[in-house]
Scaffold this motif. Structure first.
Motif, PDB file in Angstrom:
ATOM      1  N   THR A 194      34.102 -42.832  23.704  1.00  0.00           N
ATOM      2  CA  THR A 194      33.316 -43.691  22.811  1.00  0.00           C
ATOM      3  C   THR A 194      33.961 -45.057  22.654  1.00  0.00           C
ATOM      4  OG1 THR A 194      32.653 -41.696  21.599  1.00  0.00           O
ATOM      5  CG2 THR A 194      32.218 -43.803  20.547  1.00  0.00           C
ATOM      6  N   THR A 195      35.286 -45.086  22.621  1.00  0.00           N
ATOM      7  CA  THR A 195      35.993 -46.369  22.540  1.00  0.00           C
ATOM      8  C   THR A 195      35.699 -47.245  23.745  1.00  0.00           C
ATOM      9  OG1 THR A 195      37.763 -45.280  21.295  1.00  0.00           O
ATOM     10  CG2 THR A 195      38.255 -47.433  22.257  1.00  0.00           C
ATOM     11  N   LEU A 196      35.660 -46.652  24.926  1.00  0.00           N
ATOM     12  CA  LEU A 196      35.321 -47.415  26.127  1.00  0.00           C
ATOM     13  C   LEU A 196      33.886 -47.952  26.061  1.00  0.00           C
ATOM     14  CD1 LEU A 196      36.959 -45.201  28.928  1.00  0.00           C
ATOM     15  CD2 LEU A 196      37.811 -47.358  27.968  1.00  0.00           C
ATOM     16  N   CYS A 197      32.976 -47.168  25.526  1.00  0.00           N
ATOM     17  CA  CYS A 197      31.581 -47.637  25.397  1.00  0.00           C
ATOM     18  C   CYS A 197      31.479 -48.819  24.439  1.00  0.00           C
ATOM     19  CB  CYS A 197      30.692 -46.488  24.921  1.00  0.00           C
ATOM     20  SG  CYS A 197      30.522 -45.131  26.106  1.00  0.00           S
ATOM     21  N   TYR A 198      32.195 -48.718  23.307  1.00  0.00           N
ATOM     22  CA  TYR A 198      32.169 -49.839  22.363  1.00  0.00           C
ATOM     23  C   TYR A 198      32.857 -51.072  22.952  1.00  0.00           C
ATOM     24  CZ  TYR A 198      30.282 -47.234  18.400  1.00  0.00           C
ATOM     25  OH  TYR A 198      29.452 -46.532  17.551  1.00  0.00           O
ATOM     26  N   ALA A 199      33.885 -50.874  23.769  1.00  0.00           N
ATOM     27  CA  ALA A 199      34.533 -52.016  24.431  1.00  0.00           C
ATOM     28  C   ALA A 199      33.573 -52.689  25.406  1.00  0.00           C
ATOM     29  CB  ALA A 199      35.790 -51.547  25.153  1.00  0.00           C
ATOM     30  N   GLY A 200      32.781 -51.886  26.143  1.00  0.00           N
ATOM     31  CA  GLY A 200      31.780 -52.482  27.027  1.00  0.00           C
ATOM     32  C   GLY A 200      30.707 -53.226  26.262  1.00  0.00           C
ATOM     33  N   SER A 201      30.268 -52.679  25.146  1.00  0.00           N
ATOM     34  CA  SER A 201      29.275 -53.373  24.321  1.00  0.00           C
ATOM     35  C   SER A 201      29.836 -54.656  23.738  1.00  0.00           C
ATOM     36  CB  SER A 201      28.793 -52.454  23.197  1.00  0.00           C
ATOM     37  OG  SER A 201      28.125 -51.320  23.709  1.00  0.00           O
TER      38      SER A 201
END
Length: 253
Positions: free
Chosen positions: A231-238
């Motif tokens: 989830t942290t990686l997804c928020y970093a991409g966003s």
């Protein structure tokens, strides 16, 4: 006149009876009695004349004049017969109803391209992975560990906010509220989520060693730590996409 169809019988409160008025030259003049219209009773204690608009005002606003139950438009050439005499036509749908219908359909418009776009895919991944994080942690005895309480707080809070943000973008509400700088809001939201989720994932991973291996708590905490980092990686991409959109907006200004 009744036999020739010039006038017709009516029982309406707004009708004006036709009468012949005798003149000095002993000739009759056709007139209409406005007594029933003038003395029409709106309430038990109040008398008012019929609230008709001026004909020039009705022409200016392109309003419909109602004769009985057959409305016609004074500016429409198709409503006039020979000699410019208005003819009866079928009532049409008022323009206000058309505007109301069009506005009601426009409010139900959705962005069908959002789920297939990079921003939409990342939002969906954040919703799914974040849901798995707090479900896995919530199904254990996390309340005995203060660190896991922090993980639950972060995961539930940002899951709710992410769902709300996805619905805002899906319903195109951000386009109807231009006063809010949505690109700036999205950048701040995704940046804070990245930092706080990174801390929560690290805390969750550290709490795995406190559980007994192979037990329910151990398996759930290990799985939740994995999804927390995802989830942290997804928020970093966003956050990266939001920064690009925010920077492009600032350069345009």
């Amino acid at each position: 006149m009744l036999d020739k169809g010039v006038i017709e019988e009516s029982t309406s409160d707004w009708c004006s009876p036709i009468m012949l008025v005798r003149q000095i030259q002993s000739s009759g003049r056709r007139s209409a009695s406005r007594g029933r219209v003038t003395n029409w009773k709106l309430s038990e204690q109040e008398f008012r004349p019929h609230p008709l608009q001026w004909i020039n005002r009705m022409k200016d606003t392109n309003a419909q004049i109602t004769v009985g139950t057959w409305p016609f438009n004074p500016l429409s050439s198709s409503m006039e017969g020979a000699g410019g005499v208005p003819v009866r036509s079928r009532p049409s749908e008022p323009a206000s109803d058309l505007r109301l219908h069009s506005s009601s359909t426009s409010t139900l418009a959705f962005d069908h391209q959002l789920p297939a776009s990079p921003r939409g895919l990342l939002l969906l991944a954040e919703i799914v992975c974040g849901l798995l994080v707090w479900i896995l942690v919530g199904g254990t005895d996390y309340f005995h560990e203060a660190a896991l309480v922090w993980v639950m707080l972060v995961s539930v809070l940002y899951w709710v906010l992410t769902v709300c943000l996805f619905l805002i973008y899906l319903s195109q509400t951000h386009q109807r509220v231009p006063a809010v700088h949505w690109k700036t809001v999205s950048l701040c939201f995704n940046s804070s989520a990245t930092v706080l989720y990174l801390v929560a994932a690290a805390v969750d991973a550290a709490s795995v060693g406190k559980a007994i291996g192979g037990r329910h708590n151990y398996n759930c905490w290990a799985a939740s730590a994995f999804f927390a980092f995802l989830t942290t990686l997804c928020y970093a991409g966003s956050a990266f996409l939001s920064f690009g959109a925010w920077r492009a907006q600032e350069e345009e200004l």
